[in-house]
Motif scaffolding. Structure first.
Motif, PDB file in Angstrom:
ATOM      1  N   ALA A   1      49.557  44.914  57.422  1.00  0.00           N
ATOM      2  CA  ALA A   1      49.878  44.916  58.854  1.00  0.00           C
ATOM      3  C   ALA A   1      50.023  46.351  59.362  1.00  0.00           C
ATOM      4  O   ALA A   1      49.656  46.667  60.500  1.00  0.00           O
ATOM      5  CB  ALA A   1      51.159  44.125  59.109  1.00  0.00           C
ATOM      6  N   ALA A   2      50.547  47.229  58.495  1.00  0.00           N
ATOM      7  CA  ALA A   2      50.762  48.623  58.891  1.00  0.00           C
ATOM      8  C   ALA A   2      49.501  49.471  58.700  1.00  0.00           C
ATOM      9  O   ALA A   2      49.488  50.661  59.024  1.00  0.00           O
ATOM     10  CB  ALA A   2      51.919  49.211  58.073  1.00  0.00           C
ATOM     11  N   GLY A   3      48.466  48.861  58.127  1.00  0.00           N
ATOM     12  CA  GLY A   3      47.216  49.599  57.892  1.00  0.00           C
ATOM     13  C   GLY A   3      47.294  50.577  56.740  1.00  0.00           C
ATOM     14  O   GLY A   3      46.495  51.513  56.655  1.00  0.00           O
ATOM     15  N   THR A   4      48.260  50.386  55.841  1.00  0.00           N
ATOM     16  CA  THR A   4      48.408  51.339  54.725  1.00  0.00           C
ATOM     17  C   THR A   4      47.925  50.762  53.395  1.00  0.00           C
ATOM     18  O   THR A   4      48.021  51.429  52.367  1.00  0.00           O
ATOM     19  CB  THR A   4      49.883  51.776  54.571  1.00  0.00           C
ATOM     20  OG1 THR A   4      50.695  50.605  54.406  1.00  0.00           O
ATOM     21  CG2 THR A   4      50.362  52.544  55.782  1.00  0.00           C
ATOM     22  N   ALA A   5      47.423  49.523  53.417  1.00  0.00           N
ATOM     23  CA  ALA A   5      46.923  48.938  52.165  1.00  0.00           C
ATOM     24  C   ALA A   5      45.479  49.391  51.946  1.00  0.00           C
ATOM     25  O   ALA A   5      44.736  49.581  52.909  1.00  0.00           O
ATOM     26  CB  ALA A   5      46.983  47.417  52.250  1.00  0.00           C
ATOM     27  N   PRO A   6      45.071  49.578  50.683  1.00  0.00           N
ATOM     28  CA  PRO A   6      43.664  49.891  50.432  1.00  0.00           C
ATOM     29  C   PRO A   6      42.785  48.713  50.868  1.00  0.00           C
ATOM     30  O   PRO A   6      43.273  47.593  51.012  1.00  0.00           O
ATOM     31  CB  PRO A   6      43.589  50.068  48.913  1.00  0.00           C
ATOM     32  CG  PRO A   6      44.964  49.924  48.381  1.00  0.00           C
ATOM     33  CD  PRO A   6      45.864  49.457  49.468  1.00  0.00           C
ATOM     34  N   ALA A   7      41.499  48.982  51.050  1.00  0.00           N
ATOM     35  CA  ALA A   7      40.568  47.895  51.421  1.00  0.00           C
ATOM     36  C   ALA A   7      40.608  46.811  50.360  1.00  0.00           C
ATOM     37  O   ALA A   7      40.716  47.122  49.172  1.00  0.00           O
ATOM     38  CB  ALA A   7      39.167  48.466  51.535  1.00  0.00           C
ATOM     39  N   PRO A   8      40.552  45.545  50.778  1.00  0.00           N
ATOM     40  CA  PRO A   8      40.574  44.471  49.789  1.00  0.00           C
ATOM     41  C   PRO A   8      39.359  44.546  48.862  1.00  0.00           C
ATOM     42  O   PRO A   8      38.337  45.118  49.233  1.00  0.00           O
ATOM     43  CB  PRO A   8      40.505  43.189  50.632  1.00  0.00           C
ATOM     44  CG  PRO A   8      40.677  43.594  52.044  1.00  0.00           C
ATOM     45  CD  PRO A   8      40.461  45.069  52.148  1.00  0.00           C
ATOM     46  N   LEU A   9      39.506  44.007  47.676  1.00  0.00           N
ATOM     47  CA  LEU A   9      38.411  44.005  46.710  1.00  0.00           C
ATOM     48  C   LEU A   9      37.214  43.243  47.266  1.00  0.00           C
ATOM     49  O   LEU A   9      37.374  42.283  48.022  1.00  0.00           O
ATOM     50  CB  LEU A   9      38.851  43.301  45.425  1.00  0.00           C
ATOM     51  CG  LEU A   9      39.875  43.996  44.535  1.00  0.00           C
ATOM     52  CD1 LEU A   9      40.214  43.089  43.354  1.00  0.00           C
ATOM     53  CD2 LEU A   9      39.339  45.336  44.045  1.00  0.00           C
ATOM     54  N   ASN A  10      36.038  43.648  46.835  1.00  0.00           N
ATOM     55  CA  ASN A  10      34.843  42.860  47.115  1.00  0.00           C
ATOM     56  C   ASN A  10      34.846  41.645  46.200  1.00  0.00           C
ATOM     57  O   ASN A  10      35.801  41.417  45.473  1.00  0.00           O
ATOM     58  CB  ASN A  10      33.595  43.707  46.869  1.00  0.00           C
ATOM     59  CG  ASN A  10      33.478  44.794  47.928  1.00  0.00           C
ATOM     60  OD1 ASN A  10      33.789  44.535  49.097  1.00  0.00           O
ATOM     61  ND2 ASN A  10      33.066  45.977  47.523  1.00  0.00           N
ATOM     62  N   SER A  11      33.756  40.923  46.197  1.00  0.00           N
ATOM     63  CA  SER A  11      33.673  39.723  45.352  1.00  0.00           C
ATOM     64  C   SER A  11      33.810  40.115  43.878  1.00  0.00           C
ATOM     65  O   SER A  11      33.732  41.294  43.524  1.00  0.00           O
ATOM     66  CB  SER A  11      32.330  39.038  45.565  1.00  0.00           C
ATOM     67  OG  SER A  11      31.353  39.722  44.814  1.00  0.00           O
ATOM     68  N   SER A  12      33.949  39.119  43.040  1.00  0.00           N
ATOM     69  CA  SER A  12      34.084  39.383  41.596  1.00  0.00           C
ATOM     70  C   SER A  12      32.725  39.430  40.901  1.00  0.00           C
ATOM     71  O   SER A  12      32.666  39.390  39.674  1.00  0.00           O
ATOM     72  CB  SER A  12      34.967  38.308  40.962  1.00  0.00           C
ATOM     73  OG  SER A  12      34.413  37.031  41.204  1.00  0.00           O
ATOM     74  N   ASP A  13      31.627  39.543  41.678  1.00  0.00           N
ATOM     75  CA  ASP A  13      30.288  39.485  41.062  1.00  0.00           C
ATOM     76  C   ASP A  13      30.086  40.549  39.976  1.00  0.00           C
ATOM     77  O   ASP A  13      29.546  40.263  38.909  1.00  0.00           O
ATOM     78  CB  ASP A  13      29.201  39.649  42.124  1.00  0.00           C
ATOM     79  CG  ASP A  13      29.138  38.438  43.039  1.00  0.00           C
ATOM     80  OD1 ASP A  13      29.859  37.457  42.770  1.00  0.00           O
ATOM     81  OD2 ASP A  13      28.376  38.480  44.030  1.00  0.00           O
ATOM     82  N   ASP A  14      30.531  41.795  40.267  1.00  0.00           N
ATOM     83  CA  ASP A  14      30.335  42.873  39.272  1.00  0.00           C
ATOM     84  C   ASP A  14      31.110  42.570  38.002  1.00  0.00           C
ATOM     85  O   ASP A  14      30.641  42.809  36.891  1.00  0.00           O
ATOM     86  CB  ASP A  14      30.840  44.214  39.822  1.00  0.00           C
ATOM     87  CG  ASP A  14      29.903  44.768  40.873  1.00  0.00           C
ATOM     88  OD1 ASP A  14      28.811  44.184  41.056  1.00  0.00           O
ATOM     89  OD2 ASP A  14      30.276  45.759  41.528  1.00  0.00           O
ATOM     90  N   LEU A  15      32.308  42.040  38.188  1.00  0.00           N
ATOM     91  CA  LEU A  15      33.133  41.719  37.020  1.00  0.00           C
ATOM     92  C   LEU A  15      32.469  40.604  36.200  1.00  0.00           C
ATOM     93  O   LEU A  15      32.392  40.679  34.972  1.00  0.00           O
ATOM     94  CB  LEU A  15      34.527  41.284  37.468  1.00  0.00           C
ATOM     95  CG  LEU A  15      35.366  40.877  36.286  1.00  0.00           C
ATOM     96  CD1 LEU A  15      35.882  42.098  35.547  1.00  0.00           C
ATOM     97  CD2 LEU A  15      36.495  39.998  36.674  1.00  0.00           C
ATOM     98  N   LEU A  16      31.997  39.588  36.888  1.00  0.00           N
ATOM     99  CA  LEU A  16      31.395  38.454  36.172  1.00  0.00           C
ATOM    100  C   LEU A  16      30.144  38.918  35.432  1.00  0.00           C
ATOM    101  O   LEU A  16      29.877  38.471  34.304  1.00  0.00           O
ATOM    102  CB  LEU A  16      31.078  37.311  37.149  1.00  0.00           C
ATOM    103  CG  LEU A  16      32.323  36.708  37.817  1.00  0.00           C
ATOM    104  CD1 LEU A  16      31.946  35.639  38.832  1.00  0.00           C
ATOM    105  CD2 LEU A  16      33.288  36.136  36.788  1.00  0.00           C
TER     106      LEU A  16
END
Ligand code: ATP
Length: 314
Positions: free
Chosen positions: A206-221
């Motif tokens: 809400a404060a804009g201080t969180a890092p961008a959310p993760l992308n999909s798990s495709d690379d991990l899979l």
């Protein structure tokens, strides 16, 4: 996926004791979606069961009782709030049997550590009492009971490496190479409350201080289908990490020790405060473990591997 050991173990009631070992989980990918109107976050996670274990032993009894040893003695209530007791009541209600057993919990998974120890204990209890009482419930029914006890409980029935969606309770196995991945697990003093860590993430977003959310798990899979631990290390991620670090800034120093000692990845496990480090192999894991011990920053350091089976008799 096999559940609860050999089918022979599950045929008919046993006189006991039934001993079930259950692993801790880490999240190789923990993507946290926005807060929904029902108060839950939509999760997209890849669970991984590692060789750090709790054990639940069930014996026949005239009432329901619980004793324990190990991590959390004196801190963890042994009453109806304990997930072991809640699992026993839930299974008894579903199977329509009296909730009678003498249960003993041996804990090595730290409390509120981000390793889902409580969920693991619930899963172990379901498998142990299913056998002790001879309920004859199928694995899907057991998984349904598990989901009423907590989001991570169904996964801990199965173990291995699995995708979790919904609030994490909807699990499906991940196609992975039969690789053994080597981890070092660093335990911290005190726990972190999972709801508080989610609350902190909401606040930061809400404060804009969180890092961008993760992308999909495709690379991990795709990394899980290869053999190279460096590729896996580059694909690990946890949306809760920034929130856990905000509540417990000292964890950044622990992660730093792992990075400097050459870990292929250093990350907070789930909601923390446990940190996990990916090693190239067992010997490299021993070096990382030594560096972490020498840092004096951790309450305990343990080498582990994954993926391992979920709750199993024996
Ligand atoms: P998660 O990652 O699933 O949120 P965690 O690893 O951070 O969990 P747990 O140790 O699983 O934390 O449990 C969190 C809380 O659940 C504990 O602080 C405790 O109050 C409650 N609890 C109930 N029964 C148990 C149990 N058998 N073992 C551990 N915690 C339990």
């Amino acid at each position: 996926w096999t559940l609860g050991g050999d089918d022979d173990d599950l045929a008919g009631a046993l006189s006991g004791p039934v001993r079930v070992r259950v692993p801790a989980k880490i999240n190789l990918h923990l993507g946290v979606g926005p807060l929904r109107s029902d108060g839950y976050h939509e999760l997209h996670t890849v669970y991984h069961a590692i060789s750090v274990y709790d054990e639940v032993t069930a014996r026949a009894g005239d009432t329901l009782s619980l004793t324990m040893q190990g991590e959390g003695v004196g801190e963890l209530e042994l009453d109806d709030s304990n997930l072991v007791i809640r699992a026993a009541h839930a299974l008894a209600a579903t199977a329509k049997v009296p909730a009678h057993a003498r249960l003993h919990l041996r804990k090595t998974i730290p409390l509120a550590g981000g390793l889902a120890g409580g969920s693991a204990d619930a899963a172990a209890t379901l498998v142990a009492l299913d056998a002790l009482w001879g309920t004859g419930l199928g694995r899907d029914e057991l998984a349904r009971v598990a989901a009423t006890l907590g989001s991570d409980v169904p996964f801990l029935l199965y173990g291995g490496t699995a995708l979790g969606t919904g609030h994490g309770e909807a699990v499906s196995p991940v196609l992975a190479r039969a690789n053994r991945w080597h981890w070092v697990v660093a335990f911290a003093d005190g726990g972190l409350s999972t709801p508080q860590v989610y609350g902190e993430l909401d606040r930061m977003r809400a404060a804009g201080t969180a890092p961008a959310p993760l992308n999909s798990s495709d690379d991990l899979l795709s990394a899980l289908r290869q053999r190279d631990p460096a590729v896996l290390g580059a694909a690990l991620g946890n949306d809760l990490q920034a929130a856990a670090l905000s509540l417990r800034p000292a964890l950044a120093d622990t992660l730093d020790v792992g990075d400097k000692a050459g870990a292929l990845a250093s990350l907070v496990s789930g909601s923390g405060p446990t940190c996990v480090f990916l090693a190239r192999d067992e010997a490299h894991g021993a070096d990382l473990a030594q560096a972490l011990r020498e840092s004096g920053l951790c309450r305990g350091v343990q080498q582990a591997y994954g993926a391992v089976h979920g709750a199993r008799i024996g």
